[in-house]
Design a protein around this motif. Structure first.
Motif, PDB file in Angstrom:
ATOM      1  N   GLY A  53       0.665  -1.450   0.040  1.00  0.00           N
ATOM      2  CA  GLY A  53      -0.042   0.182   0.157  1.00  0.00           C
ATOM      3  C   GLY A  53       0.873   1.436   0.027  1.00  0.00           C
ATOM      4  O   GLY A  53       0.312   2.402   0.456  1.00  0.00           O
ATOM      5  N   LEU A  54       1.923   1.203  -0.342  1.00  0.00           N
ATOM      6  CA  LEU A  54       2.871   2.342  -0.501  1.00  0.00           C
ATOM      7  C   LEU A  54       2.399   3.542  -1.703  1.00  0.00           C
ATOM      8  O   LEU A  54       1.774   3.009  -2.706  1.00  0.00           O
ATOM      9  CB  LEU A  54       4.360   2.099  -0.807  1.00  0.00           C
ATOM     10  N   LYS A  55       2.652   4.547  -1.414  1.00  0.00           N
ATOM     11  CA  LYS A  55       2.377   5.620  -2.469  1.00  0.00           C
ATOM     12  C   LYS A  55       3.687   6.081  -3.076  1.00  0.00           C
ATOM     13  O   LYS A  55       4.922   5.964  -2.391  1.00  0.00           O
ATOM     14  CB  LYS A  55       1.777   6.840  -1.984  1.00  0.00           C
ATOM     15  N   TYR A  56       3.772   6.561  -4.564  1.00  0.00           N
ATOM     16  CA  TYR A  56       5.060   6.689  -5.035  1.00  0.00           C
ATOM     17  C   TYR A  56       4.995   7.759  -6.015  1.00  0.00           C
ATOM     18  O   TYR A  56       3.769   7.837  -6.490  1.00  0.00           O
ATOM     19  CB  TYR A  56       5.809   5.688  -5.618  1.00  0.00           C
ATOM     20  N   GLY A  57       5.951   8.497  -6.237  1.00  0.00           N
ATOM     21  CA  GLY A  57       5.809   9.502  -7.422  1.00  0.00           C
ATOM     22  C   GLY A  57       7.328   9.811  -7.921  1.00  0.00           C
ATOM     23  O   GLY A  57       8.248   9.522  -7.327  1.00  0.00           O
ATOM     24  N   TRP A  58       7.313  10.313  -9.128  1.00  0.00           N
ATOM     25  CA  TRP A  58       9.003  10.660  -9.606  1.00  0.00           C
ATOM     26  C   TRP A  58       8.968  12.256  -9.483  1.00  0.00           C
ATOM     27  O   TRP A  58       8.096  13.101  -9.416  1.00  0.00           O
ATOM     28  CB  TRP A  58       8.727  10.436 -11.141  1.00  0.00           C
ATOM     29  N   GLN A  59      10.231  12.489  -8.923  1.00  0.00           N
ATOM     30  CA  GLN A  59      11.004  13.777  -8.890  1.00  0.00           C
ATOM     31  C   GLN A  59      12.164  13.842  -9.800  1.00  0.00           C
ATOM     32  O   GLN A  59      13.020  13.406  -9.141  1.00  0.00           O
ATOM     33  CB  GLN A  59      11.108  14.172  -7.823  1.00  0.00           C
ATOM     34  N   GLY A  60      12.097  13.996 -11.187  1.00  0.00           N
ATOM     35  CA  GLY A  60      13.282  14.158 -11.968  1.00  0.00           C
ATOM     36  C   GLY A  60      13.740  12.537 -12.064  1.00  0.00           C
ATOM     37  O   GLY A  60      12.698  11.752 -12.619  1.00  0.00           O
ATOM     38  N   GLU A  61      14.549  12.253 -11.848  1.00  0.00           N
ATOM     39  CA  GLU A  61      15.131  10.961 -12.197  1.00  0.00           C
ATOM     40  C   GLU A  61      15.048  10.160 -10.874  1.00  0.00           C
ATOM     41  O   GLU A  61      15.861   8.921 -10.797  1.00  0.00           O
ATOM     42  CB  GLU A  61      16.834  11.133 -12.403  1.00  0.00           C
ATOM     43  N   THR A  62      14.455  10.440  -9.843  1.00  0.00           N
ATOM     44  CA  THR A  62      14.364   9.928  -8.518  1.00  0.00           C
ATOM     45  C   THR A  62      12.663   9.469  -8.274  1.00  0.00           C
ATOM     46  O   THR A  62      12.083  10.240  -8.305  1.00  0.00           O
ATOM     47  CB  THR A  62      14.945  10.896  -7.412  1.00  0.00           C
ATOM     48  N   LEU A  63      12.611   8.192  -7.909  1.00  0.00           N
ATOM     49  CA  LEU A  63      11.377   7.734  -7.483  1.00  0.00           C
ATOM     50  C   LEU A  63      11.197   7.871  -6.055  1.00  0.00           C
ATOM     51  O   LEU A  63      12.345   6.993  -5.403  1.00  0.00           O
ATOM     52  CB  LEU A  63      11.184   6.510  -8.234  1.00  0.00           C
ATOM     53  N   ALA A  64      10.360   8.275  -5.595  1.00  0.00           N
ATOM     54  CA  ALA A  64       9.972   8.485  -3.982  1.00  0.00           C
ATOM     55  C   ALA A  64       8.831   7.632  -3.703  1.00  0.00           C
ATOM     56  O   ALA A  64       7.848   7.726  -4.380  1.00  0.00           O
ATOM     57  CB  ALA A  64      10.114   9.900  -3.651  1.00  0.00           C
ATOM     58  N   PHE A  65       9.123   6.845  -2.568  1.00  0.00           N
ATOM     59  CA  PHE A  65       7.849   6.155  -2.173  1.00  0.00           C
ATOM     60  C   PHE A  65       7.975   6.120  -0.539  1.00  0.00           C
ATOM     61  O   PHE A  65       8.750   6.695   0.296  1.00  0.00           O
ATOM     62  CB  PHE A  65       7.983   4.693  -2.346  1.00  0.00           C
ATOM     63  N   LYS A  66       6.585   5.996  -0.060  1.00  0.00           N
ATOM     64  CA  LYS A  66       6.199   6.327   1.198  1.00  0.00           C
ATOM     65  C   LYS A  66       5.096   5.409   1.666  1.00  0.00           C
ATOM     66  O   LYS A  66       4.029   5.388   0.958  1.00  0.00           O
ATOM     67  CB  LYS A  66       6.030   7.785   1.546  1.00  0.00           C
ATOM     68  N   GLY A  67       5.136   4.943   2.825  1.00  0.00           N
ATOM     69  CA  GLY A  67       3.739   3.979   3.309  1.00  0.00           C
ATOM     70  C   GLY A  67       4.206   4.025   4.910  1.00  0.00           C
ATOM     71  O   GLY A  67       4.941   4.507   5.573  1.00  0.00           O
ATOM     72  N   SER A  68       3.200   3.098   5.457  1.00  0.00           N
ATOM     73  CA  SER A  68       2.905   3.150   6.903  1.00  0.00           C
ATOM     74  C   SER A  68       4.596   2.434   7.503  1.00  0.00           C
ATOM     75  O   SER A  68       4.926   1.095   7.191  1.00  0.00           O
ATOM     76  CB  SER A  68       1.926   2.192   7.302  1.00  0.00           C
ATOM     77  N   GLY A  69       5.468   3.127   7.919  1.00  0.00           N
ATOM     78  CA  GLY A  69       6.523   2.803   8.464  1.00  0.00           C
ATOM     79  C   GLY A  69       7.755   2.436   7.632  1.00  0.00           C
ATOM     80  O   GLY A  69       8.812   1.975   7.901  1.00  0.00           O
ATOM     81  N   ALA A  70       7.544   2.940   6.435  1.00  0.00           N
ATOM     82  CA  ALA A  70       8.710   2.938   5.283  1.00  0.00           C
ATOM     83  C   ALA A  70       8.402   4.012   4.461  1.00  0.00           C
ATOM     84  O   ALA A  70       7.659   4.725   4.177  1.00  0.00           O
ATOM     85  CB  ALA A  70       8.505   1.658   4.452  1.00  0.00           C
ATOM     86  N   LYS A  71       9.729   4.614   4.158  1.00  0.00           N
ATOM     87  CA  LYS A  71      10.048   5.540   2.983  1.00  0.00           C
ATOM     88  C   LYS A  71      11.362   5.499   2.459  1.00  0.00           C
ATOM     89  O   LYS A  71      12.241   4.870   3.042  1.00  0.00           O
ATOM     90  CB  LYS A  71       9.624   7.076   3.738  1.00  0.00           C
ATOM     91  N   GLY A  72      11.400   5.913   1.240  1.00  0.00           N
ATOM     92  CA  GLY A  72      12.747   5.737   0.417  1.00  0.00           C
ATOM     93  C   GLY A  72      12.726   6.454  -1.018  1.00  0.00           C
ATOM     94  O   GLY A  72      11.703   6.934  -1.053  1.00  0.00           O
ATOM     95  N   GLU A  73      13.839   6.298  -1.419  1.00  0.00           N
ATOM     96  CA  GLU A  73      13.826   6.530  -2.756  1.00  0.00           C
ATOM     97  C   GLU A  73      15.009   5.763  -3.683  1.00  0.00           C
ATOM     98  O   GLU A  73      15.779   5.305  -3.133  1.00  0.00           O
ATOM     99  CB  GLU A  73      14.696   8.058  -2.799  1.00  0.00           C
TER     100      GLU A  73
END
Length: 60
Positions: free
Chosen positions: A33-53
């Motif tokens: 159930g993570l959410k993600y999106g692109w910021q240039g050449e970086t994919l960022a993701f975030k969810g309950s208890g986790a986030k990353g790039e």
């Protein structure tokens, strides 16, 4: 929060790297159930208890 850094080199080019990152993000979204999106050449993701790039480049 703990940090995990993984770096992997490749010779597939930027478009292929971005396609692989997108596929991974879709799997994480479906499974966790993570959410993600692109910021240039970086994919960022975030969810309950986790986030990353995921930083994509033509060789890593």
């Amino acid at each position: 929060m703990s940090a995990i850094r993984i770096e992997r080199t490749h010779n597939r080019g930027l478009d292929a790297a971005k396609q692989e990152a997108e596929s991974l993000a879709e799997d994480l979204t479906e499974k966790f159930g993570l959410k993600y999106g692109w910021q240039g050449e970086t994919l960022a993701f975030k969810g309950s208890g986790a986030k990353g790039e995921i930083h994509c480049a033509s060789d890593s």
